[in-house]
Design a protein around this motif. Sequence first.
Motif, short mmCIF file in Angstrom:
data_model
loop_
_atom_site.label_atom_id
_atom_site.label_comp_id
_atom_site.label_asym_id
_atom_site.label_seq_id
_atom_site.Cartn_x
_atom_site.Cartn_y
_atom_site.Cartn_z
N MET A 1 0.85 -1.19 0.00
CA MET A 1 0.00 0.00 0.00
C MET A 1 0.88 1.25 0.00
O MET A 1 1.83 1.35 0.78
N SER A 2 0.55 2.19 -0.88
CA SER A 2 1.34 3.41 -0.99
C SER A 2 0.99 4.39 0.13
O SER A 2 -0.03 4.25 0.81
N SER A 3 1.86 5.41 0.30
CA SER A 3 1.59 6.44 1.31
C SER A 3 0.29 7.17 0.99
O SER A 3 -0.49 7.52 1.89
N ARG A 4 0.06 7.40 -0.30
CA ARG A 4 -1.17 8.09 -0.71
C ARG A 4 -2.40 7.29 -0.30
O ARG A 4 -3.38 7.84 0.22
N ARG B 1 -2.64 5.08 2.09
CA ARG B 1 -2.78 5.08 3.56
C ARG B 1 -3.42 6.38 4.04
O ARG B 1 -4.30 6.37 4.90
N ILE B 2 -2.96 7.51 3.50
CA ILE B 2 -3.50 8.81 3.93
C ILE B 2 -4.97 8.92 3.56
O ILE B 2 -5.81 9.34 4.38
N LEU B 3 -5.33 8.56 2.33
CA LEU B 3 -6.73 8.63 1.92
C LEU B 3 -7.60 7.69 2.74
O LEU B 3 -8.75 8.01 3.05
N ARG C 1 -11.83 7.04 6.89
CA ARG C 1 -12.26 6.53 8.20
C ARG C 1 -12.68 7.67 9.12
O ARG C 1 -13.64 7.56 9.89
N ALA C 2 -11.96 8.79 9.03
CA ALA C 2 -12.28 9.93 9.89
C ALA C 2 -13.61 10.56 9.52
O ALA C 2 -14.30 11.14 10.37
N LEU C 3 -14.01 10.46 8.25
CA LEU C 3 -15.25 11.08 7.78
C LEU C 3 -16.40 10.09 7.68
O LEU C 3 -17.49 10.44 7.23
N ALA C 4 -16.18 8.88 8.13
CA ALA C 4 -17.20 7.85 7.96
C ALA C 4 -18.48 8.15 8.72
O ALA C 4 -19.57 7.69 8.33
N ASP C 5 -18.40 8.92 9.81
CA ASP C 5 -19.59 9.19 10.61
C ASP C 5 -20.26 10.52 10.24
O ASP C 5 -21.13 11.00 10.97
N VAL C 6 -19.88 11.15 9.12
CA VAL C 6 -20.54 12.38 8.69
C VAL C 6 -21.98 12.05 8.30
O VAL C 6 -22.22 11.18 7.46
N PRO C 7 -22.97 12.73 8.89
CA PRO C 7 -24.37 12.43 8.56
C PRO C 7 -24.64 12.62 7.07
O PRO C 7 -24.07 13.50 6.41
N ALA C 8 -25.52 11.80 6.56
CA ALA C 8 -25.84 11.85 5.13
C ALA C 8 -26.35 13.21 4.71
O ALA C 8 -26.09 13.68 3.60
N ALA C 9 -27.08 13.90 5.62
CA ALA C 9 -27.66 15.20 5.28
C ALA C 9 -26.58 16.26 5.06
O ALA C 9 -26.83 17.29 4.44
#
Length: 226
Positions: free
Chosen positions: A1-4, A6-8, A13-21
């Motif tokens: 896996m490239s650094s790119r 891994r960062i993406l 994962r950090a934005l996975a809980d952003v509400p759909a709305a």
Amino acid sequence: MSSRERILGRVRRALADVPAAERQDDTPYKQAVPRDYVRVHGDRSVAETVDLLAENLADYRAIVHRCTAGDLSVTIAGMLAARGAKTVLVPPGLDAKWLSAAEAERVPDLAGSTPDELDRVDSVVTACAVAVAETGTIVLDGSPDQGRRRITLVPDHHICVVRVPEQVVSSVPQALERLDPARPLTWISGPSATSDIELDRVEGVHGPRTLEVVLVDGQESADVSS
């Protein structure tokens, strides 16, 4: 896996809980941004907008010239001669007529040119993508008449031609509407400059020491401030 990757992956994962709305349309992980801000400050005519661009360019220590399309080649030739330029770097898509009166040797924009070779070039002439009056900013997007980004960063003297009024807008939001974010955008506000902790200004550190902008009057078009 490239650094790119891994960062993406971490971003997703950090934005996975952003509400759909709060997501924009059906694009995953992209939060909608309200864009109800003021797009233009004041009501200006075409002439007033161009005058504001010239004023702000000069405020950033760019040298501003104004001419008609018919006088452009003579104007550029005079600028190169005044500079004592013997060589001029030319993007592949630059209008050949712009340099028809110039005596300097043309240097092509080549992928294999080294920084040392570019540094030995006296001047570079380019077009632009758009110019922003309120900020005195010129934007290059790497189009054929502008060439690679590095040709406007290494040579010490940059002449940039802005077609008036079609390439002039009042504000940054208006400029963004014209630009492709996937292209290599270079935003220029005056010659390259920096200041140390004592605020001593030094020019030419990150790019050209001298920026000359030619505002070329063309055919009349719609009011650029609207």
